[in-house]
Design a protein around this motif. Sequence first.
Motif, PDB file in Angstrom:
ATOM      1  N   ALA A  79       0.833  -1.205   0.000  1.00 52.18           N
ATOM      2  CA  ALA A  79       0.000   0.000   0.000  1.00 52.18           C
ATOM      3  C   ALA A  79       0.865   1.251   0.000  1.00 52.18           C
ATOM      4  O   ALA A  79       0.550   2.233  -0.685  1.00 52.18           O
ATOM      5  CB  ALA A  79      -0.919  -0.018   1.224  1.00 52.18           C
ATOM      6  N   TYR A  80       1.956   1.252   0.730  1.00 53.92           N
ATOM      7  CA  TYR A  80       2.846   2.408   0.744  1.00 53.92           C
ATOM      8  C   TYR A  80       3.472   2.621  -0.630  1.00 53.92           C
ATOM      9  O   TYR A  80       3.615   3.755  -1.089  1.00 53.92           O
ATOM     10  CB  TYR A  80       3.939   2.219   1.798  1.00 53.92           C
ATOM     11  CG  TYR A  80       4.855   3.404   1.944  1.00 53.92           C
ATOM     12  CD1 TYR A  80       4.466   4.520   2.680  1.00 53.92           C
ATOM     13  CD2 TYR A  80       6.110   3.419   1.329  1.00 53.92           C
ATOM     14  CE1 TYR A  80       5.301   5.623   2.814  1.00 53.92           C
ATOM     15  CE2 TYR A  80       6.946   4.517   1.459  1.00 53.92           C
ATOM     16  CZ  TYR A  80       6.544   5.614   2.195  1.00 53.92           C
ATOM     17  OH  TYR A  80       7.367   6.704   2.305  1.00 53.92           O
ATOM     18  N   PHE A 114       2.155   1.851  -3.502  1.00 46.93           N
ATOM     19  CA  PHE A 114       1.141   2.380  -4.410  1.00 46.93           C
ATOM     20  C   PHE A 114       0.736   3.812  -4.057  1.00 46.93           C
ATOM     21  O   PHE A 114       0.321   4.572  -4.937  1.00 46.93           O
ATOM     22  CB  PHE A 114      -0.102   1.488  -4.394  1.00 46.93           C
ATOM     23  CG  PHE A 114       0.038   0.218  -5.180  1.00 46.93           C
ATOM     24  CD1 PHE A 114       0.245   0.244  -6.546  1.00 46.93           C
ATOM     25  CD2 PHE A 114      -0.023  -1.013  -4.550  1.00 46.93           C
ATOM     26  CE1 PHE A 114       0.374  -0.927  -7.281  1.00 46.93           C
ATOM     27  CE2 PHE A 114       0.102  -2.181  -5.269  1.00 46.93           C
ATOM     28  CZ  PHE A 114       0.309  -2.150  -6.643  1.00 46.93           C
ATOM     29  N   ALA A 115       0.841   4.182  -2.795  1.00 42.97           N
ATOM     30  CA  ALA A 115       0.376   5.505  -2.369  1.00 42.97           C
ATOM     31  C   ALA A 115       1.461   6.576  -2.427  1.00 42.97           C
ATOM     32  O   ALA A 115       1.166   7.744  -2.682  1.00 42.97           O
ATOM     33  CB  ALA A 115      -0.178   5.426  -0.945  1.00 42.97           C
ATOM     34  N   ARG A 157      -4.070   1.727   1.086  1.00 40.37           N
ATOM     35  CA  ARG A 157      -3.659   2.738   0.107  1.00 40.37           C
ATOM     36  C   ARG A 157      -4.597   3.941   0.134  1.00 40.37           C
ATOM     37  O   ARG A 157      -4.151   5.097   0.132  1.00 40.37           O
ATOM     38  CB  ARG A 157      -3.633   2.136  -1.296  1.00 40.37           C
ATOM     39  CG  ARG A 157      -3.377   3.185  -2.401  1.00 40.37           C
ATOM     40  CD  ARG A 157      -3.539   2.568  -3.776  1.00 40.37           C
ATOM     41  NE  ARG A 157      -3.347   3.560  -4.827  1.00 40.37           N
ATOM     42  CZ  ARG A 157      -4.317   4.300  -5.351  1.00 40.37           C
ATOM     43  NH1 ARG A 157      -5.564   4.171  -4.897  1.00 40.37           N
ATOM     44  NH2 ARG A 157      -4.064   5.176  -6.315  1.00 40.37           N
TER      45      ARG A 157
END
Length: 302
Positions: free
Chosen positions: A117-118, A120-121, A182
Amino acid sequence: MSASATVSGPRRRLSVGRTLAWTYLGGVVLVTLFPFYWILRTSFSNNYSLITHPSSLLPVDFTLGAFRRVLGIATSAESLAEGGSGASINILHFAMNSLIFATLSTVLVVFFSLLAAYAFARLQWPGRDLVFSVLLTALMVPGILTLLPNFVLIKDLGLLNTFGGLILPGALFSAFNIFFLRQFMLGLSSEIEEAALIDGASRLRVLFQITLPMTSGPVTTLSILGFIGAWNDYFWPLLVTSDDSVRPLTLALAVFKQSSPQAAPDWAGLMAATLVAALPMLVLFLAFGRRIVDSIGFSGLK
């Protein structure tokens, strides 16, 4: 107008619509909680007496014998005298198996979901949005379709009847967890993270010392939901385990039900075992239920 009336405000009249709404809500609560009451009623009943009074709303011939059988305290003679099957279940051993399975599964899947998620974010890399779009398609794939390929993979790796076989298929990837984290990270301010990067902090240090504390709510929510899901999982452990050394509690309950040599199963013992197995999850949800609701509603964002 009196001071008391001013403070308390106008009283709401009980209208027909309000009465119907409360009646409906009361019915929903009753239907929802009645199965839990029936489990309690059955577990405190004598298994022989249940046959003669199957519709009684109160425990039939109240006894703690079912819990004694489940915990391995009762003798075979005492078990048979109360309508038990004489079969035993080492509930503490199977509960420990479930605890190992649920804990490791939850820790691994949340950890790897947090990393993904990190990425992608916050990270900029070629094809990021395309990969995330492909990731979202995994949310539309029914989990039942992946059971057979995962089983073949675990069998070829020689991981049947091991905790590795139980844990690995769901430990490295969760589309919902990645999407959930995300979206939460995108709503967070990145100024503190950028300042830390300028000061020389690495991406991993920023993630675990800055971003993770700000996402503690969603991480806790996913951890609790993941733990409950793994603890209650039945079908996947049924496929990959056949040995008591790794068999979780959900399968042990099914084996306990089928081990009765009599025509009727030991329903009182089974309900007592079910109550003991569900009690940790009920306590967990009661303790963290408000946090789950707040995190899902994103009410923690300021």
